[in-house]
Design an enzyme around this catalytic site. Structure first.
Site, mmCIF file in Angstrom:
data_model
loop_
_atom_site.group_PDB
_atom_site.id
_atom_site.type_symbol
_atom_site.label_atom_id
_atom_site.label_comp_id
_atom_site.label_asym_id
_atom_site.label_seq_id
_atom_site.Cartn_x
_atom_site.Cartn_y
_atom_site.Cartn_z
ATOM 1 N N TYR A 117 2.033 -7.122 0.611
ATOM 2 C CA TYR A 117 1.266 -6.263 -0.291
ATOM 3 C C TYR A 117 2.088 -5.036 -0.686
ATOM 4 O O TYR A 117 2.199 -4.690 -1.866
ATOM 5 C CB TYR A 117 -0.042 -5.834 0.370
ATOM 6 C CG TYR A 117 -0.889 -4.922 -0.500
ATOM 7 C CD1 TYR A 117 -1.692 -5.451 -1.509
ATOM 8 C CD2 TYR A 117 -0.874 -3.542 -0.322
ATOM 9 C CE1 TYR A 117 -2.453 -4.620 -2.321
ATOM 10 C CE2 TYR A 117 -1.634 -2.701 -1.126
ATOM 11 C CZ TYR A 117 -2.424 -3.245 -2.115
ATOM 12 O OH TYR A 117 -3.174 -2.420 -2.922
ATOM 13 N N SER A 140 -0.352 1.790 -5.376
ATOM 14 C CA SER A 140 -0.953 2.122 -4.085
ATOM 15 C C SER A 140 -0.034 3.113 -3.379
ATOM 16 O O SER A 140 1.155 3.210 -3.711
ATOM 17 C CB SER A 140 -1.115 0.857 -3.233
ATOM 18 O OG SER A 140 -1.407 1.177 -1.883
#
Length: 317
Positions: free
Chosen positions: A176, A164
């Site tokens: 995350y 990401s």
């Protein structure tokens, strides 16, 4: 002077464009194993590669997801149930893949499975929140890779790990981003260790895209539950107004997510089919124009830019 410099830069990009357009041969004989195919990027990539004639081995978490995918693809595509947090499930899937690929080996391993839980500050989270997201996004990815690496080495194939832009720039939002930084490091180490075996490792760094994982209302609901379970003295230090503003900003940003998932799956496909795949692929305009440039700025400057973009907590000094 400037003319020669511009000419050299132009020649560099022309050469790169030419190299990247070269495709590996006999794609119809090559097997690709993809995790997280119930929906989102994995589902679209499985259908995309199937249309191209490749042998797709799609791993889904649920029977329903597998059945829906099978109904939209050719008979070439095969599905298997896989829970990347379960070692027995990984072992069974590896044996299943081995039986399918035979002596050809596994050309492509795409580690796409991932979770995005509550978008919350680290101080609001519990230790188990950290473990659950790391178990899927990093540990599960590493275990699947290690379990199937011998099959990829046999084919001198490709490993494609989905990270990401939050693996390049650590924004507010808990564990995350931490898990995706781990994916980046794991992929870099793996690429350097196995390059002598003819295996290439690529990292996909998507920006903001609309999938089940980024459903705004679902994430806000999880964030509120996390906040409510946070000890009172921590909530008081931030203040309810800070939390409400945080939720509103999160909801607003998530609703801007791109619906064009092919921007990501096209990068995955290129990493699997090009003779000269890139080490990293940034997918989405927000990734290319904001997050990646931001990652090259001095850390102190990034800290200042992020600090002035948000409300201060109630008890900030």
């Amino acid at each position: 002077m400037w003319f020669y410099l511009v000419t050299l830069v132009g020649l560099y990009y022309l050469l790169r464009w030419y190299r990247e357009r070269q495709v590996v041969s006999h794609l119809h004989d090559k097997y690709v194993f993809i995790t997280g195919c119930d929906s989102g990027f994995g589902n679209l990539l499985a259908r995309q590669l199937d249309r191209r004639g490749m042998r797709v081995l799609a791993a889904c978490l649920t029977e329903k997801g597998a059945e829906e995918l099978k109904s939209k693809t050719s008979d070439r595509l095969e599905t298997v149930i896989l829970d990347v947090t379960n070692t027995d499930s990984i072992s069974a899937a590896t044996q299943w893949v081995k039986e399918h690929v035979g002596d050809k080996g596994l050309w492509g391993l795409v580690n796409n499975a991932g979770v995005f839980q509550a978008f919350a500050y680290i101080e609001w989270c519990r230790p188990e929140d950290c473990m659950s997201i790391f178990q899927v996004n990093l540990i599960g990815l590493a275990q699947v890779t290690l379990s199937m690496l011998f099959l990829v080495k046999k084919a001198r194939g490709r490993i494609v790990n989905v990270s990401s832009v939050l693996g390049r720039v650590a924004l507010f939002g808990g564990f995350y981003s931490c898990s995706k930084y781990g994916v980046e490091a794991f992929s870099d180490v793996l690429r350097r260790e196995i390059r002598d075996f003819g295996v290439k490792v690529s990292i996909i760094e998507p920006g903001s895209f609309k999938t089940r994982m980024t459903d705004a209302e679902l994430i806000i609901e999880k964030t509120k539950k996390t906040w409510e379970a946070t000890p009172e003295h921590i909530r008081e230090s931030y203040g309810q107004q800070f939390f409400d503003d945080f939720c509103n900003t999160t909801r607003r940003e998530l609703k801007k997510c791109s619906t064009n998932l092919s921007l990501v799956t096209d990068c995955m496909e290129h990493a699997l089919t090009s003779k000269y795949p890139r080490t990293r692929y940034s997918a989405g305009w927000d990734a290319r124009l904001f997050f990646i440039p931001l990652s090259y700025l001095p850390t102190s400057l990034v800290d200042c830019l992020l600090a002035i973009s948000r409300r201060k907590p109630a008890q900030a000094v």
